[in-house]
Design a protein around this motif. Structure first.
Motif, PDB file in Angstrom:
ATOM      1  N   ASN A 114      -8.519 -35.626  17.319  1.00 51.56           N
ATOM      2  CA  ASN A 114      -8.959 -34.475  18.117  1.00 51.56           C
ATOM      3  C   ASN A 114      -9.391 -33.280  17.249  1.00 51.56           C
ATOM      4  O   ASN A 114      -9.847 -32.268  17.767  1.00 51.56           O
ATOM      5  N   ILE A 115      -9.187 -33.406  15.953  1.00 51.42           N
ATOM      6  CA  ILE A 115      -9.634 -32.333  15.038  1.00 51.42           C
ATOM      7  C   ILE A 115     -11.038 -32.697  14.565  1.00 51.42           C
ATOM      8  O   ILE A 115     -11.243 -33.756  13.976  1.00 51.42           O
ATOM      9  N   LEU A 116     -12.002 -31.834  14.859  1.00 49.97           N
ATOM     10  CA  LEU A 116     -13.393 -32.190  14.561  1.00 49.97           C
ATOM     11  C   LEU A 116     -13.811 -31.821  13.145  1.00 49.97           C
ATOM     12  O   LEU A 116     -14.739 -32.397  12.605  1.00 49.97           O
ATOM     13  N   ASN A 117     -13.160 -30.827  12.562  1.00 47.09           N
ATOM     14  CA  ASN A 117     -13.546 -30.450  11.186  1.00 47.09           C
ATOM     15  C   ASN A 117     -12.302 -30.263  10.317  1.00 47.09           C
ATOM     16  O   ASN A 117     -11.807 -29.159  10.127  1.00 47.09           O
ATOM     17  N   GLU A 120     -12.059 -27.700   7.406  1.00 46.50           N
ATOM     18  CA  GLU A 120     -11.777 -26.303   7.745  1.00 46.50           C
ATOM     19  C   GLU A 120     -10.275 -26.084   7.905  1.00 46.50           C
ATOM     20  O   GLU A 120      -9.739 -25.051   7.525  1.00 46.50           O
ATOM     21  N   VAL A 121      -9.604 -27.082   8.486  1.00 46.01           N
ATOM     22  CA  VAL A 121      -8.141 -26.997   8.613  1.00 46.01           C
ATOM     23  C   VAL A 121      -7.524 -27.005   7.223  1.00 46.01           C
ATOM     24  O   VAL A 121      -6.626 -26.225   6.915  1.00 46.01           O
ATOM     25  N   MET A 124      -7.636 -23.764   5.359  1.00 43.21           N
ATOM     26  CA  MET A 124      -6.640 -22.790   5.769  1.00 43.21           C
ATOM     27  C   MET A 124      -5.334 -22.947   4.985  1.00 43.21           C
ATOM     28  O   MET A 124      -4.486 -22.052   5.011  1.00 43.21           O
ATOM     29  N   ARG A 132      -9.535 -20.468  -1.803  1.00 45.34           N
ATOM     30  CA  ARG A 132     -10.450 -20.801  -0.713  1.00 45.34           C
ATOM     31  C   ARG A 132     -11.915 -20.472  -1.047  1.00 45.34           C
ATOM     32  O   ARG A 132     -12.793 -21.290  -0.805  1.00 45.34           O
TER      33      ARG A 132
ATOM     34  N   TRP B  46     -11.612 -13.658   5.944  1.00 47.07           N
ATOM     35  CA  TRP B  46     -11.849 -15.084   6.133  1.00 47.07           C
ATOM     36  C   TRP B  46     -12.006 -15.344   7.613  1.00 47.07           C
ATOM     37  O   TRP B  46     -11.200 -14.876   8.414  1.00 47.07           O
ATOM     38  N   PRO B  48     -12.024 -18.237  10.294  1.00 47.65           N
ATOM     39  CA  PRO B  48     -11.784 -19.670  10.500  1.00 47.65           C
ATOM     40  C   PRO B  48     -12.850 -20.283  11.409  1.00 47.65           C
ATOM     41  O   PRO B  48     -13.340 -19.626  12.325  1.00 47.65           O
ATOM     42  N   HIS B  49     -13.216 -21.522  11.120  1.00 48.99           N
ATOM     43  CA  HIS B  49     -14.149 -22.265  11.985  1.00 48.99           C
ATOM     44  C   HIS B  49     -13.470 -23.563  12.403  1.00 48.99           C
ATOM     45  O   HIS B  49     -13.819 -24.631  11.926  1.00 48.99           O
ATOM     46  N   LEU B  50     -12.470 -23.449  13.231  1.00 54.04           N
ATOM     47  CA  LEU B  50     -11.690 -24.632  13.606  1.00 54.04           C
ATOM     48  C   LEU B  50     -12.238 -25.204  14.899  1.00 54.04           C
ATOM     49  O   LEU B  50     -12.495 -24.465  15.848  1.00 54.04           O
ATOM     50  N   GLU B  51     -12.442 -26.502  14.925  1.00 56.91           N
ATOM     51  CA  GLU B  51     -12.989 -27.146  16.126  1.00 56.91           C
ATOM     52  C   GLU B  51     -12.117 -28.323  16.529  1.00 56.91           C
ATOM     53  O   GLU B  51     -11.754 -29.151  15.688  1.00 56.91           O
ATOM     54  N   TYR B  52     -11.826 -28.377  17.808  1.00 53.76           N
ATOM     55  CA  TYR B  52     -10.995 -29.458  18.349  1.00 53.76           C
ATOM     56  C   TYR B  52     -11.670 -30.018  19.591  1.00 53.76           C
ATOM     57  O   TYR B  52     -12.458 -29.333  20.250  1.00 53.76           O
ATOM     58  N   ARG B  53     -11.329 -31.270  19.924  1.00 56.26           N
ATOM     59  CA  ARG B  53     -11.738 -31.837  21.203  1.00 56.26           C
ATOM     60  C   ARG B  53     -10.569 -32.679  21.691  1.00 56.26           C
ATOM     61  O   ARG B  53     -10.332 -33.766  21.179  1.00 56.26           O
ATOM     62  N   TRP B  54      -9.820 -32.149  22.646  1.00 56.37           N
ATOM     63  CA  TRP B  54      -8.555 -32.781  23.024  1.00 56.37           C
ATOM     64  C   TRP B  54      -8.753 -33.885  24.055  1.00 56.37           C
ATOM     65  O   TRP B  54      -9.490 -33.706  25.033  1.00 56.37           O
TER      66      TRP B  54
END
Lengths: 381, 194
Positions: A114-117, A120-121, A124, A132, B46, B48-54
Motif C-alpha cells: 500500500n506504500i506507493l513510494n 520517500e518513506v 524520512m 537527506r 523538507w 514529504p511526498h508520501l503516497e499510499y493506496r490502502w
C-alpha cells in the motif's frame, strides 16, 4: 530468564506480494484469531496487547488508536512499539516479569504493497540536514555496508549469492513463503546491479502479512496444557546513527544483542548449544554478517561452504526461506521468524522441519539506515 | 576559526548575531516571519511526498460500493445483536465474524455537533462548517459516523445556532448518481428532517 516466559501461541497470514482481498485490520484479525486458538485462549483472557507499527509505513499517525478492534482489545491495556518485532517481544517479557500481565498478545503487520513510494518513506529515516539532501537511495546504503563487509572479511561475492540460492530454495518447502525459486549462483550474480556490489537478487522482495504471538508467564503457560516454547534470553541494541562512525563491516548491534541474550539464556558455546537459526537476511550479505556476530559461522567457513557448492553448513539457517524466500515485511519480519522458530521447536514445521530443533536463535535487524537489531533464544520445554 | 566566524557578517547560522541585531521587543517573540524568510536564522526545510493506496478490504469495499448506489450498508452480529455502520468484517465486541448485511435508511440523529468557524490551519470560514456525529437509524446506539450538517441558514450564523441541536433528526443529501464515486463524500451532508 528466572521466572520463565513462554511463547504459547502463534498465528500468521501467508506472506504475499499484495493482499487486495483484505484490509490491514482484516488481515490482523485473521492472524489474531489463529493465535488465540493456537494458545487455547481468547482475547478476554489477555491482560495486555502490544502492536508493532511505524506511522510512516501505515500512512496514519498515532496508529495505536486503530489497534484494539482487530485484537479484541477494546477497553484493555494497549500500547505500540514503533520498533523492531523483537523489541515488541521484549516489551511483552517485561510486562510479564514485572507482574503486570500473565498473558500478552504481540502483533506485527505489514501492508507494504500500500506504500506507493518507498524511497520517500526511506528518505524520512535519514538525517534531514546532513544526509537527506545528498539524495542517496536505501539500497545504496546497504551496498556501502556490503562493500565494507566483503572488504574486511575477504568473502567472495559468490558466498553472498549462495545465501540467496539456499534461502529461495528453502522457501519452496514453506507454504507461507512467496518467493521460493530454484536458482544458481551464476543466475544470482547475473542479476542487475542496483548499487555495486549489491544486485537485485541479493535483496529480499517485499511482502504483506500479519502475525500475532501469545506470550505467557510460566504459571500460565503450564496451566494451559499447551506445548510452551521458552524465551530463554532476549537482547537488543542500537549502535549509532552516524553513518561514518558505524562499524560497516560488522553487525555490532547483533554482537551486543547476542551477548545480552546468550548471558540471559546461560549459553556459553553457541555453536554447540544452538540447533538452528532464523537470521535477518533483508540483504543476502546480512545473513553472513549476522551469523558471524552470533558466533555461529566464520567468514572462512562461509567461503568454504560456497566453494563446495553446498550452502547448508552444519547449522540449519533460515529453513523458512528467510526474507529472501518468504518476503520482507519490515518490523513484522522478526515476529514471523519467532513464529517459525516456535513451530520448529514444537516439531510442527512440516516439510521444512529441522530434525532435533530444541534450541533456536532468532536475529533481527530494523533495516536501512538503522544499526538496530535484536536476538532471542528459544528453547523446548 | 573562531575569529574568522566573527568577521563573517553574512553567516546565516550565527543565531546569536541575529538575535543581537533584532531590536528590543517583548520577550517571547524574538523572531519575525521576515527574519525566517530572509534566511537570518538557520532552518532546514523538507517537504514529504508520501503516497499510499490502502486496500479497503471486504467490509469497507462493500460499504463504498453501497454509497455509490446511494445506500448506507451495515452489518449485524448475532452474538451481541448490534447492527453497525460503517460495516466491519468482524464484531469488535464479540471478536467473531459478523453474520449479516443490512441496508439502512439514510436518516439519523445528531449525537453531537460543533459549529466550526476556522479551517484546520486557522483561516476564518465565511460559511461555518458543522461537523456532527450522526447515529444512523436502525443501528445500535452510539453507532454511525462523522459527517457534516448542511442546508441550514448558510451564512446566517444565528439561524444555525437556533436550529442545530443534539438529538436533531437528519437525512443524507447525496451527490447525483453520476457524481458518486464510492466514497464517504458521496453524501454531501445531512440536513434537518423537521
Amino acid at each position: 530468564m528466572d521466572e520463565g516466559v513462554a511463547i504459547l501461541g502463534v498465528g500468521v497470514t501467508p506472506l504475499r506480494p499484495i493482499s487486495p482481498e483484505l484490509s490491514q485490520r482484516e488481515l490482523i484479525f485473521e492472524a489474531a484469531t489463529k493465535a488465540y486458538i493456537d494458545a487455547g485462549t481468547e482475547p478476554a483472557e489477555i491482560h495486555s496487547f502490544i502492536s508493532i507499527s511505524e506511522d510512516f509505513h501505515e500512512g496514519t499517525s498515532i496508529t495505536d488508536e486503530y489497534t484494539p478492534d482487530q485484537l479484541g482489545a477494546i477497553l484493555r491495556p494497549v500500547h505500540t512499539i514503533a520498533g523492531d518485532g523483537l523489541q515488541g517481544l521484549a516489551a511483552a517479557c517485561m510486562l510479564i516479569q514485572s507482574g503486570i500481565a500473565d498473558l500478552v498478545a504481540v502483533e506485527g503487520h505489514c501492508k507494504t504493497s500500500n506504500i506507493l513510494n518507498h524511497e520517500e518513506v526511506f528518505a524520512m529515516a535519514l538525517d534531514p540536514i546532513y544526509e537527506r539532501p545528498v539524495g542517496v537511495p536505501s539500497h545504496a546504503i546497504a551496498a556501502l555496508e556490503m562493500r565494507r563487509y566483503l572488504h574486511e572479511t575477504g568473502l567472495p561475492e559468490e558466498a553472498v549469492a549462495g545465501v540467496v540460492v539456499k534461502n529461495r530454495r528453502n522457501a519452496l518447502r514453506n507454504p507461507l513463503a512467496s518467493y521460493g525459486a530454484s536458482l544458481t549462483v551464476e543466475e544470482v550474480q547475473a542479476s542487475p546491479l542496483l548499487a555495486s556490489p549489491l544486485r537485485v537478487l541479493h535483496t529480499s522482495p517485499y511482502a504483506d502479512g500479519a502475525v500475532v504471538l501469545i506470550v505467557a508467564s510460566a504459571a500460565r503457560a503450564r496451566r494451559k496444557g499447551r506445548k510452551p516454547v521458552w524465551i530463554k534470553g532476549i537482547g537488543w541494541a542500537t549502535e549509532t546513527p552516524w553513518l561514518a562512525e558505524r562499524s560497516w563491516g560488522r553487525a555490532t548491534y547483533t554482537v551486543v544483542s547476542a551477548q545480552m541474550a546468550y548471558r540471559m539464556a546461560g549459553i556459553s558455546r553457541p555453536r554447540k548449544e544452538i540447533h538452528f537459526a532464523e537470521v535477518d537476511d533483508t540483504y543476502a550479505y546480512k545473513e553472513l554478517q549476522h551469523l558471524q556476530a552470533l558466533e555461529l559461522l566464520t567468514p572462512q567457513e562461509a567461503t568454504e561452504l560456497t566453494r563446495g557448492g553446498d550452502f547448508e553448513g552444519p547449522l540449519p539457517v533460515n529453513a523458512s526461506g528467510g526474507s529472501l524466500g518468504m518476503g520482507y515485511c519490515f518490523d513484522a519480519t522478526a515476529l514471523y521468524r519467532v513464529a517459525e522458530a516456535t513451530w520448529q521447536i514444537r516439531g510442527e514445521a512440516g516439510s521444512h522441519q529441522v530434525p532435533g530443533a530444541r534450541t533456536g536463535v532468532v536475529c533481527s535487524w530494523r533495516g536501512v539506515p538503522t544499526t538496530t537489531g535484536g536476538v532471542v533464544v528459544l528453547q523446548a520445554d | 576559526m573562531a575569529r574568522k566566524r566573527e568577521s563573517s557578517p553574512q553567516n546565516p547560522h550565527d543565531v546569536g548575531r541575529v538575535m543581537r541585531e533584532i531590536p528590543e521587543r517583548p520577550r517571547g517573540t524574538p523572531l519575525k516571519d521576515q527574519d525566517i524568510r530572509e534566511g537570518k536564522v538557520s532552518l532546514i526545510a523538507w517537504k514529504p511526498h508520501l503516497e499510499y493506496r490502502w486496500d479497503s478490504g471486504v467490509a469497507i469495499s462493500r460499504f463504498l460500493l453501497g454509497l455509490k448506489e446511494g445506500k448506507i450498508l451495515g452489518v449485524r452480529c448475532h452474538s451481541c445483536g448490534r447492527t453497525v455502520t460503517p460495516p466491519r468484517a468482524f464484531c469488535e465486541w464479540c471478536f467473531r465474524p459478523v453474520d449479516e448485511w443490512v441496508e439502512l435508511k439514510d436518516t439519523g440523529t445528531v449525537n453531537t455537533f460543533s459549529i466550526c468557524y476556522v479551517t484546520w490551519d486557522m483561516k476564518p470560514l465565511e460559511i461555518p462548517q458543522i461537523p456532527a456525529v450522526i447515529e444512523i437509524d436502525g443501528t445500535h446506539p452510539r453507532v454511525g459516523f462523522l459527517h457534516l450538517l448542511g442546508g441550514i441558514g448558510e451564512k446566517d450564523v444565528e439561524a444555525i445556532r437556533r436550529r442545530v441541536r443534539v438529538g436533531m433528526r437528519v437525512q443524507a443529501v447525496w451527490k447525483s448518481p453520476a457524481e458518486r464515486v464510492g466514497a464517504i463524500t458521496d453524501i454531501l451532508y445531512f440536513q434537518p428532517l423537521e
